[in-house]
Design a protein around this motif. Sequence first.
Motif, short mmCIF file in Angstrom:
data_model
loop_
_atom_site.label_atom_id
_atom_site.label_comp_id
_atom_site.label_asym_id
_atom_site.label_seq_id
_atom_site.Cartn_x
_atom_site.Cartn_y
_atom_site.Cartn_z
N THR A 277 0.84 -1.21 0.00
CA THR A 277 0.00 0.00 0.00
C THR A 277 0.87 1.25 0.00
N PHE A 278 1.93 1.22 0.76
CA PHE A 278 2.82 2.39 0.81
C PHE A 278 4.17 2.11 0.15
N ALA A 279 4.22 1.07 -0.69
CA ALA A 279 5.47 0.78 -1.42
C ALA A 279 5.70 1.89 -2.44
N TYR A 280 6.85 2.55 -2.34
CA TYR A 280 7.15 3.69 -3.19
C TYR A 280 8.66 3.86 -3.23
N GLY A 281 9.18 4.48 -4.29
CA GLY A 281 10.62 4.68 -4.37
C GLY A 281 11.09 4.75 -5.80
N GLY A 282 12.41 4.69 -5.98
CA GLY A 282 13.01 4.87 -7.29
C GLY A 282 13.65 6.24 -7.35
N SER A 283 14.33 6.54 -8.44
CA SER A 283 14.97 7.85 -8.52
C SER A 283 14.15 8.77 -9.42
N ILE A 284 14.19 10.06 -9.06
CA ILE A 284 13.44 11.07 -9.81
C ILE A 284 14.32 11.53 -10.97
N GLY A 285 14.10 10.93 -12.15
CA GLY A 285 14.96 11.20 -13.29
C GLY A 285 16.25 10.40 -13.16
N GLU A 286 17.01 10.36 -14.26
CA GLU A 286 18.25 9.60 -14.25
C GLU A 286 19.23 10.20 -13.26
N ASN A 287 19.76 9.38 -12.37
CA ASN A 287 20.70 9.84 -11.34
C ASN A 287 20.12 10.94 -10.45
N GLY A 288 18.80 11.05 -10.43
CA GLY A 288 18.17 12.09 -9.61
C GLY A 288 18.05 11.63 -8.17
N PRO A 289 17.45 12.46 -7.32
CA PRO A 289 17.26 12.10 -5.92
C PRO A 289 16.27 10.95 -5.77
N THR A 290 16.29 10.33 -4.63
CA THR A 290 15.39 9.21 -4.36
C THR A 290 13.99 9.73 -4.06
N ALA A 291 13.01 9.11 -4.69
CA ALA A 291 11.62 9.50 -4.47
C ALA A 291 11.20 9.16 -3.05
N ASP A 292 10.36 10.01 -2.48
CA ASP A 292 9.97 9.88 -1.09
C ASP A 292 8.46 10.09 -0.96
N LEU A 293 7.85 9.46 0.03
CA LEU A 293 6.41 9.61 0.25
C LEU A 293 6.03 11.05 0.61
N ASP A 294 7.00 11.84 1.03
CA ASP A 294 6.71 13.24 1.35
C ASP A 294 6.91 14.19 0.18
N ASP A 295 7.24 13.66 -1.01
CA ASP A 295 7.38 14.52 -2.19
C ASP A 295 6.04 15.18 -2.51
N ILE A 296 6.16 16.41 -3.02
CA ILE A 296 4.97 17.20 -3.36
C ILE A 296 4.29 16.67 -4.62
N LEU A 297 2.97 16.65 -4.60
CA LEU A 297 2.18 16.44 -5.81
C LEU A 297 1.54 17.78 -6.17
N PRO A 298 2.09 18.46 -7.17
CA PRO A 298 1.56 19.78 -7.53
C PRO A 298 0.26 19.65 -8.32
N MET A 299 -0.67 20.58 -8.16
CA MET A 299 -1.93 20.48 -8.90
C MET A 299 -2.30 21.79 -9.60
N GLN A 300 -1.36 22.72 -9.71
CA GLN A 300 -1.54 23.94 -10.51
C GLN A 300 -2.78 24.75 -10.15
N GLY A 301 -3.28 24.62 -8.93
CA GLY A 301 -4.45 25.41 -8.54
C GLY A 301 -5.77 24.72 -8.77
N LEU A 302 -5.77 23.56 -9.45
CA LEU A 302 -7.01 22.80 -9.62
C LEU A 302 -7.51 22.30 -8.28
N ALA A 303 -6.57 22.03 -7.38
CA ALA A 303 -6.83 21.56 -6.02
C ALA A 303 -5.55 21.88 -5.26
#
Length: 323
Positions: A277-303
Amino acid sequence: MKFAQILTVASGSLHTALALPSTLPRQQTCTSPKLRKEWSQATAGERSSYIQAVLCLATKPSTLGLPSPATVYDDFAWAHATLNNEIHGVPAFLPWHRYFVHVYEDALHDCGYTGNALYWDWAADSGAPASADVWDPTTGFGGNGNQTTPSQFGTVCVLDGPFTVLNPVYWNSDVRPHCLQRSFAEPSGDPPVEMFGFNYTPDIVAQVSSETVYDQFNNQLENGPHAAVHQGVAGGFRGLGDLGPVSSPNDPIFFLHHTNVDRIWWQWQQQDPQTRTFAYGGSIGENGPTADLDDILPMQGLAPDSVVREYMDVNSAHLCYTY
Ligand SMILES: *[C@@H]1O[C@H](CO)[C@@H](O)[C@H](O)[C@H]1NC(C)=O
Ligand SMILES: [Cu+2]
């Protein structure tokens, strides 16, 4: 590079993101999850109410302040197009699109729809995708675009069904009003199958779903069957349909497609809910930082912007749905 972009968005929207703190205890629980049905399992009334609500979105002025004639309908295409690099080819692909479908479901409710998000089970139709119920001109979304036209921008207009009246404003993030475009891919392969159906069969979905690591599963689902459906609906030789460019929410089938992608992720989580359910991870882009459950999900003002953690569990109080 991608991290820098995400940081920019994050710092600009820190306050809205914090409006949904993940550390506070939930006030409510999810006791009766809403059932999301396949398009052909929905009642005639639900289908027609869904279609009317989509048309209603295109009558409301943009809530994002996009210049006229942009409507709420266009807000979704614009938000998706402008976030392209942050939401595709990254671990956040699945949770971001889960959030996006949820926001769209709310917008349909604001337009009188009382049902839940619906999905198109394209794997079930992969033998003959062009004959799927979803394309029906009277009960569905209408079918292919005009294939007798010259191969130029804006010529493959959908010819039947309820959405011929639409005039989406954006193409990618450029202002280029046009009629709804579809160009089903011609039959190919041996035996020949239209719309690249051989790339999203039940066998392929099962193979992708056998990946045990989140990042591998997310990648294969995005680049495999998910991408093939976009190309199958939009990528015929007459020209690109609306499901092709990054403004792909212009084709209302986008949301039935992505609800099905969400369902495949949900099924994968359900195979081992404790671990997944909370399995998450991988790198953000090639050689990028590690993805985290606290990463922002932007919604451009829709929400309000949120965080990945809030969109992992469909049994959370604010999502509370099942398939
Ligand atoms: C399809 O496109 C052709 C060529 O541009 C045009 O002549 C025809 O009227 C179109 N068909 C419909 C039903 O709009
Ligand atoms: Cu997308």
